[in-house]
Design an enzyme around this catalytic site. Structure first.
Site, mmCIF file in Angstrom:
data_model
loop_
_atom_site.group_PDB
_atom_site.id
_atom_site.type_symbol
_atom_site.label_atom_id
_atom_site.label_comp_id
_atom_site.label_asym_id
_atom_site.label_seq_id
_atom_site.Cartn_x
_atom_site.Cartn_y
_atom_site.Cartn_z
ATOM 1 C CB SER A 105 5.041 1.345 -3.760
ATOM 2 O OG SER A 105 3.985 2.251 -3.966
ATOM 3 C CE1 TYR A 202 4.239 1.288 -9.112
ATOM 4 C CE2 TYR A 202 2.873 3.030 -8.186
ATOM 5 C CZ TYR A 202 3.714 1.944 -8.017
ATOM 6 O OH TYR A 202 4.030 1.518 -6.748
#
Length: 393
Positions: A105, A202
């Protein structure tokens, strides 16, 4: 987490000015059976800084990661690279200094940077609806692209469901090519988590859409845009987005492992098709390249001041991150125990876990460990303590 190495190991130093040997210890791990469990000792450590070496020792000995790699950039701009553990639990091979890993990420910071560059060029508006750029694409139960803004994508306040929650067992997609549209369909088959702008959650789906937005606005592939606008611009020599069907890492790297259950055995998952991660997490890089990227980013080398200020505008990050974390536009701020903040992102992907941190005075540290999920049942995340300890020493 009390197992400690009692056998001596050998330590070597490496820096941007060259390598110098330091005597400390030697490899003592037994040969591994096909199950692939962890060696009990550090096989090597590069660098002479005690705080860094102690932190890596903890990650390898107590948290049982096969290897840990770190890059540290000081106030003087000098880089030092460190490694501990073994690159391959079967052979006991040395960890390559500043080896390539999948940085997961941390890719989001690269994708967000490209979007914000387009904002600075007047081609994208942060508070415009996603519908303006991807008309008719985002629809579902409680989901409407006419109500979701570009900013909400980058800041995880869109309420979109996370497509990676619906991929199924890793073995079923490890070697499969999954296109962005297939992944988006997985997400849109589920209802919204909340109304846009009302909460934080998220979701990799946000960055899937950010990647599609970049391609629609520029008319070019996302990988090309990240390469031209970021990687080549600041001279990242070991960073890339894998090509279609590319499963191996291109340069020297430690193997990446996945613990099916806490404590082992470990499965080597270095080779995989990461198309499923794409704009949200497909990048390959090295610790020193990530330091260079985040230092350049927050030093103003990639974004205009107005867009960098927007990137640094944060909201509290809820469940899914760590205490004190706040999320900006593709970046995370975390308070340091010695005061101030570190900025970066971090990433988890089968095989590798990375954490990044840079301060406003130009200090930076990146840590990579070579197992995800963690090898021990309690899945500790001492990585953040490591970053804090290095930046506060």
């Amino acid at each position: 987490m009390t197992d400690r190495c009692r056998r001596p190991v050998r330590v070597r130093g490496a820096s941007s000015a060259g390598r110098r040997a330091i005597v400390m210890a030697a490899v003592a791990a037994a040969a591994l059976a096909t199950g692939g469990t962890l060696p009990a000792v550090v096989a090597q450590a590069h660098g002479s800084d005690d705080a860094v070496r102690q932190g890596l020792h903890r990650l390898v000995h107590e948290d049982r990661y096969p290897a840990a790699l770190a890059a540290v950039t000081g106030r003087d701009g000098r880089d030092r690279n460190y490694t501990a553990g073994v690159a391959d639990v079967r052979t006991g091979a040395r960890v390559p200094v500043d080896g390539q890993v999948r940085v997961a990420s941390n890719t989001k910071a690269f994708t967000a940077t490209v979007v914000l560059q387009l904002v600075g060029e007047g081609r994208v508006a942060l508070d415009a609806p996603l519908e303006r750029y991807l008309p008719g694409l985002v629809r579902g139960e409680g989901i409407d692209g006419r109500r979701i803004t570009v900013r909400q994508l980058l800041q995880h306040t869109s309420g979109l469901p996370n497509y990676t929650d619906f991929l199924g067992d890793f073995a079923t997609y490890r070697h499969a090519h999954l296109s962005p549209r297939v992944l988006l369909d997985r997400a849109l088959a589920h209802k919204a988590v909340f109304a846009p702008g009302t909460n934080w959650s998220y979701s990799n789906t946000n960055y899937l859409l950010a990647g599609l937005l970049v391609e629609k606005v520029t008319g070019r592939p996302l990988a090309e845009q990240i390469t031209r606008r970021v990687i080549d611009r600041i001279g990242l020599r070991h960073t890339y987005l894998p090509g279609a069907g590319e499963e191996r890492l291109r340069a020297a790297h430690p193997e990446g492992y996945r613990a099916v259950k806490g404590g082992g055995p470990l499965e080597d998952v270095t080779e995989m098709d990461t198309s499923w991660a794409w704009a949200a997490g497909q990048l390959v890089s090295t610790p020193s390249d990530l330091n260079r990227f985040f230092t350049a980013l927050f030093g103003g080398a990639l974004l205009r001041p107005a867009q960098l200020a927007q990137m640094r505008s944060t909201v509290p990050a809820g469940h899914g991150l760590w205490p004190g974390a706040r999320y900006g536009l593709g970046v995370i701020s975390t308070p340091l125990r010695c005061g101030g903040l570190m900025w970066g992102h971090g990433g988890d992907i089968p095989g590798y876990r990375t954490r990044t941190g840079v301060t406003d005075d130009g200090r930076a540290v990146t840590l990579a460990v070579t197992a995800d999920p963690a090898p021990v049942a309690q899945d500790p995340d001492d990585s953040l303590d490591f970053l804090d300890g290095v930046l506060c020493r």
